[in-house]
Design an enzyme around this catalytic site. Structure first.
Site, PDB file in Angstrom:
ATOM      1  N   SER A 151      91.817  55.521  40.026  1.00 49.10           N
ATOM      2  CA  SER A 151      93.074  54.878  39.672  1.00 49.10           C
ATOM      3  C   SER A 151      94.071  55.935  39.245  1.00 49.10           C
ATOM      4  CB  SER A 151      92.866  53.888  38.524  1.00 49.10           C
ATOM      5  OG  SER A 151      94.105  53.409  38.033  1.00 49.10           O
ATOM      6  N   TYR A 164      90.335  51.466  30.123  1.00 51.61           N
ATOM      7  CA  TYR A 164      90.384  51.583  31.583  1.00 51.61           C
ATOM      8  C   TYR A 164      90.774  52.998  31.987  1.00 51.61           C
ATOM      9  CZ  TYR A 164      91.526  50.466  36.444  1.00 51.61           C
ATOM     10  OH  TYR A 164      91.578  50.445  37.823  1.00 51.61           O
TER      11      TYR A 164
END
Length: 288
Positions: A151, A164
């Site tokens: 990501s 995250y």
């Protein structure tokens, strides 16, 4: 993937692929493209019902496909997935560690259980896959590929979801280590790739009550095509744009984030009020 695009040598008719997080989104889109090549597929996901629906969808196209419900946070479950894939196909040419979950906000007041679950899935789920599938793939002497879904948040670390960001930042480092180890194994023809999606319309988006694709988002199919094209070029970092953020914008954001260390700026200075004007000038390409 365009017909005239160069294809990674592991992606061949008759060879086998294992994809986690394959019941929907990017994982399913990649599975569809590999099925079109004629690869044999082993799909894994925690959602058994959605996984079976995905298996049926692909099988209806004539693909040879099995489905193995799998919680990648449990090492024994990933080992069972490997054993089932090898039992069915005898080898694995392509592994995509794509299963992931969203995090849960801040650090200081964050829920420890959310942090543990996020790291167990996003980081250790991929580590289990790399460790359990990777050695045999490397020793086979045949072309292979391992893709981990990262990501941009694991690179530029925007505030708001520290768990995250940490999980994806650690996964970036683990994938870089994998690439280094693989290329130093004599005779190994397995490559590693870090997929870095942009804003993509997936199940994560829908869980935020967004049921229609936002104009800024790419589809999962666009990301899948971009991944396979990047692998064909030999790219390790497969950095996807979207309909709102260009490659140039991503490059400048990444350079600014790395520059925090070199310039001794405050951490995450992109979001620091004292550096807002300097960041805006940098993004505009100005040096004044």
């Amino acid at each position: 993937m365009p017909e005239d695009a160069m294809r990674h040598p592991a992606l061949e008719r008759g060879r086998a692929a294992v994809i986690t997080g394959a019941a929907s989104g990017i994982g399913l889109a990649v599975a569809e493209r590999l099925a079109a090549i004629g690869m044999r597929l082993c799909l894994a996901d925690r959602d058994a019902a959605a996984l079976e629906a995905a298996r049926g969808q692909l099988a209806a196209t004539g693909a040879e496909v099995i489905a193995v419900p799998t919680d990648v946070s449990r090492r024994e479950a990933v080992q069972a997935l490997r054993d089932r894939a090898l039992e069915a196909f005898g080898e694995v040419a392509f592994l995509m560690n794509n299963a992931g979950r969203e995090g849960g906000g801040a650090l200081l007041n964050g829920d420890p259980a959310v942090w543990t679950a996020t790291l167990d899935t996003n980081l250790f789920g991929a580590v289990h896959g790399m460790q359990l599938f990777g050695p045999a793939m490397a020793a086979s002497g045949r072309p292979g590929a391992i893709v981990n879904t990262g990501s941009k948040q694991g690179i530029t670390a925007p505030p708001g979801d520290a768990a995250y960001n940490v999980s994806k930042g650690a996964l970036k480092l683990a994938t870089e280590a994998l690439a280094h180890e693989l290329r130093n194994i004599p005779g190994c023809q397995v490559t590693a790739h870090l997929l870095i999606p942009g804003f993509t319309f997936t199940g994560f988006t829908r869980r935020r009550q967004v049921h229609k694709k936002p104009a800024a988002a790419w589809t999962a199919e666009q990301v899948a095509d971009f991944l396979l094209e990047g692998m064909g070029r030999g790219s390790f970092y497969v950095l996807c744009p979207d309909n709102d953020v260009t490659r140039e914008m991503d490059e400048r954001r990444i350079l600014w984030a790395a520059g925090d260390i070199v310039a001794d700026r405050p951490a995450l200075s992109r979001w620091h009020p004292d550096h807002a004007k300097a960041f805006a000038r940098f993004m505009a390409g100005r040096k004044d």
